[in-house]
Scaffold this active site. Structure first.
Site, short mmCIF file in Angstrom:
data_model
loop_
_atom_site.label_atom_id
_atom_site.label_comp_id
_atom_site.label_asym_id
_atom_site.label_seq_id
_atom_site.Cartn_x
_atom_site.Cartn_y
_atom_site.Cartn_z
N THR A 94 0.72 -1.19 -0.14
CA THR A 94 0.03 0.04 -0.01
C THR A 94 0.87 1.37 -0.09
O THR A 94 0.26 2.38 -0.13
CB THR A 94 -0.91 -0.02 1.14
OG1 THR A 94 -0.07 -0.21 2.47
CG2 THR A 94 -2.01 -1.21 1.08
N GLU A 95 2.16 1.05 -0.07
CA GLU A 95 2.98 2.30 0.00
C GLU A 95 2.74 3.38 -0.66
O GLU A 95 2.63 4.65 -0.37
CB GLU A 95 4.49 2.01 -0.16
CG GLU A 95 4.75 1.16 1.19
CD GLU A 95 4.62 -0.45 1.09
OE1 GLU A 95 5.44 -1.14 1.82
OE2 GLU A 95 4.11 -0.88 0.30
#
Length: 262
Positions: free
Chosen positions: A133-134
């Protein structure tokens, strides 16, 4: 006795040390206290000669949500972030001389995927979900790439790193992130079967096999074969090698297996 305030709980039985992430209030996020305790637990398991295998487990519905973003936000004023410590944790798991198995019963995100990839084996519930999800919060999966990218198929890595999309346990197995994905009600049985196999290996041979798995690709095949031949001879002539061959010929368990039942 484990402290009631512990974020990583440790139990040891029949050659297996289980390190359980126990911070469900923040979905087992990788805070500095949790990572500090996890490193201490790994060090203790490595130092304990009765421990053959290490299991990474978790309480609560989430395996690990990644970096502790609340702690990260509070640290901005200092110019450092807790994620910097994650490299030490991933190195400790990846370079551990004893096999490390991750039991993943629930979701994992971001840094949690780095932890799963660092383990030698990872067994997950097929229903568990995963995501890098960065990029969706303006950062990149930098540190975890050291353990994740060697596991993942390149096309899958590009897709999942760039989109941040969620995928399930079955896809995680298909792309190499985990060893196997099984229905949730079969997870404990699957983990136990792997553990039963792992504890049958000689401790020195397990450590040596892990070193083989970390060897870089050979540039000179004949030199590599000569070196590996010498290494093989050394293990055959070692105490464990002689005991293992003798036990096989005598049709009895080798001493390291018999010791587990004492």
């Amino acid at each position: 006795m484990t402290s009631p305030d512990a974020l990583v709980r440790v139990t040891t039985a029949r050659g297996v040390s289980t390190l359980t992430l126990d911070s469900p209030h923040n979905r087992n996020a990788l805070s500095t206290p949790l990572m500090t305790q996890l490193l201490a637990g790994l060090d203790a398991a490595v130092a304990d000669d009765t421990v053959r295998v290490i299991v990474l487990d978790h309480t609560g519905p989430v395996f690990c949500s990644g970096a502790d973003l609340k702690e990260t936000a509070a640290a901005y004023a200092s110019g450092t972030v807790p994620a910097g410590m994650l490299g030490d944790v991933l190195a400790a798991v990846r370079q551990c001389p004893k096999p490390v198995l991750a039991r993943v019963a629930g979701p994992a995100r971001a840094g949690g995927l780095g932890l799963i990839a660092a383990a030698d084996l990872a067994i997950c519930a097929a229903e568990a979900t995963f995501a890098f999800t960065e990029v969706r919060i303006g950062v990149i999966p930098a540190v975890i790439s050291a353990t994740v990218l060697p596991r993942l198929h390149p096309r899958a890595a590009a897709e999942l790193y760039l989109t941040g999309d969620t995928f399930d346990g079955r896809r995680a197995a298909q792309i190499g992130l985990v060893t196997a994905a099984v229905p949730t009600d079969e997870l404990d049985g699957a983990v136990q079967r792997y553990l039963d196999s792992l504890v049958r290996g000689a401790p020195t041979a397990l450590a040596g096999a892990k070193e083989l798995l970390r060897r870089p690709p050979a540039t000179d095949l004949r030199a590599e074969l000569a070196e590996l031949g010498t290494l093989s001879t050394r293990y055959f002539l070692s105490g464990d090698g002689i005991e293992g061959v003798t036990a096989f010929r005598e049709k009895r368990p080798p001493r390291w297996v018999a010791e587990l039942d004492r």
